[in-house]
Structures are given as structure tokens and as C-alpha cells.
Write an enzyme that holds these catalytic residues in place. Structure first.
Site, PDB file in Angstrom:
ATOM      1  N   LYS A  18      63.745  39.173  -3.046  1.00  0.00           N
ATOM      2  CA  LYS A  18      65.149  39.380  -2.686  1.00  0.00           C
ATOM      3  C   LYS A  18      65.573  40.825  -2.935  1.00  0.00           C
ATOM      4  O   LYS A  18      66.225  41.455  -2.093  1.00  0.00           O
ATOM      5  CB  LYS A  18      66.042  38.427  -3.482  1.00  0.00           C
ATOM      6  CG  LYS A  18      65.883  36.966  -3.102  1.00  0.00           C
ATOM      7  CD  LYS A  18      66.688  36.079  -4.042  1.00  0.00           C
ATOM      8  CE  LYS A  18      66.473  34.607  -3.746  1.00  0.00           C
ATOM      9  NZ  LYS A  18      67.220  33.735  -4.687  1.00  0.00           N
ATOM     10  N   ALA A  51      67.754  37.890  -7.966  1.00  0.00           N
ATOM     11  CA  ALA A  51      67.676  36.857  -8.998  1.00  0.00           C
ATOM     12  C   ALA A  51      67.263  35.537  -8.364  1.00  0.00           C
ATOM     13  O   ALA A  51      67.561  35.270  -7.201  1.00  0.00           O
ATOM     14  CB  ALA A  51      69.020  36.700  -9.712  1.00  0.00           C
ATOM     15  N   ASP A  52      66.570  34.722  -9.144  1.00  0.00           N
ATOM     16  CA  ASP A  52      66.206  33.393  -8.685  1.00  0.00           C
ATOM     17  C   ASP A  52      66.045  32.487  -9.896  1.00  0.00           C
ATOM     18  O   ASP A  52      65.834  32.960 -11.015  1.00  0.00           O
ATOM     19  CB  ASP A  52      64.915  33.407  -7.867  1.00  0.00           C
ATOM     20  CG  ASP A  52      64.738  32.122  -7.073  1.00  0.00           C
ATOM     21  OD1 ASP A  52      65.398  31.990  -6.027  1.00  0.00           O
ATOM     22  OD2 ASP A  52      63.971  31.247  -7.500  1.00  0.00           O
ATOM     23  N   GLN A  53      66.147  31.200  -9.640  1.00  0.00           N
ATOM     24  CA  GLN A  53      66.053  30.227 -10.719  1.00  0.00           C
ATOM     25  C   GLN A  53      65.227  29.036 -10.255  1.00  0.00           C
ATOM     26  O   GLN A  53      65.399  28.554  -9.134  1.00  0.00           O
ATOM     27  CB  GLN A  53      67.449  29.761 -11.123  1.00  0.00           C
ATOM     28  CG  GLN A  53      67.502  28.873 -12.350  1.00  0.00           C
ATOM     29  CD  GLN A  53      68.927  28.493 -12.683  1.00  0.00           C
ATOM     30  OE1 GLN A  53      69.611  27.858 -11.896  1.00  0.00           O
ATOM     31  NE2 GLN A  53      69.397  28.894 -13.858  1.00  0.00           N
ATOM     32  N   ALA A  95      65.094  34.294 -13.347  1.00  0.00           N
ATOM     33  CA  ALA A  95      64.431  35.591 -13.206  1.00  0.00           C
ATOM     34  C   ALA A  95      65.388  36.612 -12.607  1.00  0.00           C
ATOM     35  O   ALA A  95      66.217  36.277 -11.753  1.00  0.00           O
ATOM     36  CB  ALA A  95      63.197  35.456 -12.318  1.00  0.00           C
TER      37      ALA A  95
END
Length: 202
Positions: free
Chosen positions: A62, A78-80, A115
């Protein structure tokens, strides 16, 4: 007053309302943009199965996707991921899938891997992954249905079918991890990086 001191605008490669709220509350002026990537295709092509690695990969992708179009800017990706043991969860497609996920999560402890990656001129210059361990209480079918009725379409907008900052708080009996990790942005390590780079005033 913004605390941002970069010469180019700070960019958040996300339209997540929670992530935007966290950055705004921290006094950072930023632009929010959608990263035009196919997350599921990237995940499948990577062959990664570790939830931490998947979250970090998608955060990097991203950040890099938006950074490629905005030279000079620092871009936050960001990612989860949500993992119950070795099983990875995705956002539910609808109420039926949300109910199935909640049945599996109820009475168990799962992990949220959040993250963050920062890209600058197409290069990742910072990354971090934080973990929160979430213990969901035992719930009856009637309680699950009542929750889904009250939460409505919001259950399809987040992995695990809940937003802890909203009605999702009713699902839990214990949370081990910081608030920012739960909301999907490891804010404390991110701010520490920005300070080291002299990009914030405080």
C-alpha cells in the site's frame, strides 16, 4: 495546529476512519488516499501464511503503490490480520459470514497483527508490526444475533466483524495490547520514527 514538519505532505494510504482519527488526534496534517492494489491477489501470490508477514507485506504494498505517484512525500501504509491459531480471517462478505466468524471466535483468544510501513520515494524506510491478543467471551446465538442486528452493515467493514471503538466492545472479556494496535495502526513506533527523522515538532 499541525505538528508535521515535512517539506511535502504526509500521506496515509488508507481511507480507514480509525486510522485517520488516530493521525488527526496526534496533531498530524495529512492526506488520505486509497492504495489501488488487489490485496487478496497479492496475498495469494506471495504464498505467505504467517499472519504477521501477511500484514507487513500488504502494508508495504500500500505504501509503495501510493509513494510511486507522490515523490518527496512520506507515505504510511497499514494493514491488519486476524488469526485464530493458524487460521487467517478476512472481512466478512455479509451477515451470514459475519455470524459464522463470530461463532468461531466466541470463547476463544485470537490475535490482531497490525503492521505499518512508511515509503519515501518508492523505498520502504520504516516498518513495524504490533500484536494485540483478544479474548472474546462466550456468546449465545441470541446474543450474537442481537449484536449483528445492532451493528448492521458495519460488521462487513473490518476483519473479525467488529469495531472495538464501537459496539464490538461488548464481545470481549479481555484485551492484551495497546489501543492503537487494536485500531489497526501501531502509532507509538510510527511517531518514534517520525521524531527520529525530525518530521514532527514534538
Amino acid at each position: 495546529m499541525s505538528l508535521w514538519r515535512g517539506t511535502s505532505p504526509l500521506i496515509l494510504a488508507s481511507q480507514s476512519s480509525a486510522r485517520k482519527m488516530l493521525l488527526a488526534n496526534a496533531g498530524l496534517e495529512f492526506k488520505a488516499m486509497t492504495a489501488d492494489i488487489d490485496e487478496r491477489a497479492i496475498q495469494a501470490g506471495s504464498k505467505l501464511s504467517n499472519p504477521r508477514d501477511v500484514a507487513l507485506l500488504l502494508a508495504r504494498e500500500k505504501a509503495n503503490a501510493v509513494s510511486a505517484q507522490h515523490s518527496g512525500s512520506y507515505v504510511i501504509g497499514a494493514d491488519q490480520t486476524l488469526a485464530l491459531g493458524n487460521r487467517l480471517f478476512n472481512k466478512p462478505a455479509g451477515r451470514a459470514q459475519a455470524l459464522a466468524q463470530l461463532r468461531d471466535l466466541a470463547g476463544n483468544r485470537h490475535e490482531l497483527n497490525s503492521a505499518v510501513a512508511v515509503a519515501h520515494d518508492g523505498k520502504i524506510v520504516f516498518e513495524d508490526v504490533s500484536v494485540a491478543r483478544m479474548t472474546m467471551r462466550e456468546m449465545s446465538e441470541a446474543e450474537l444475533s442481537a449484536y449483528l442486528d445492532a451493528a448492521g452493515d458495519a460488521v462487513t467493514t473490518s476483519v473479525g466483524a467488529y469495531q472495538l471503538e464501537g459496539l464490538g466492545i461488548h464481545l470481549f472479556e479481555r484485551i492484551d495490547g495497546d489501543h492503537f494496535t487494536v485500531l489497526g495502526l501501531p502509532l507509538l513506533p510510527l511517531l518514534a520514527f517520525l521524531r527520529r527523522e525530525q518530521l514532527v515538532a514534538v
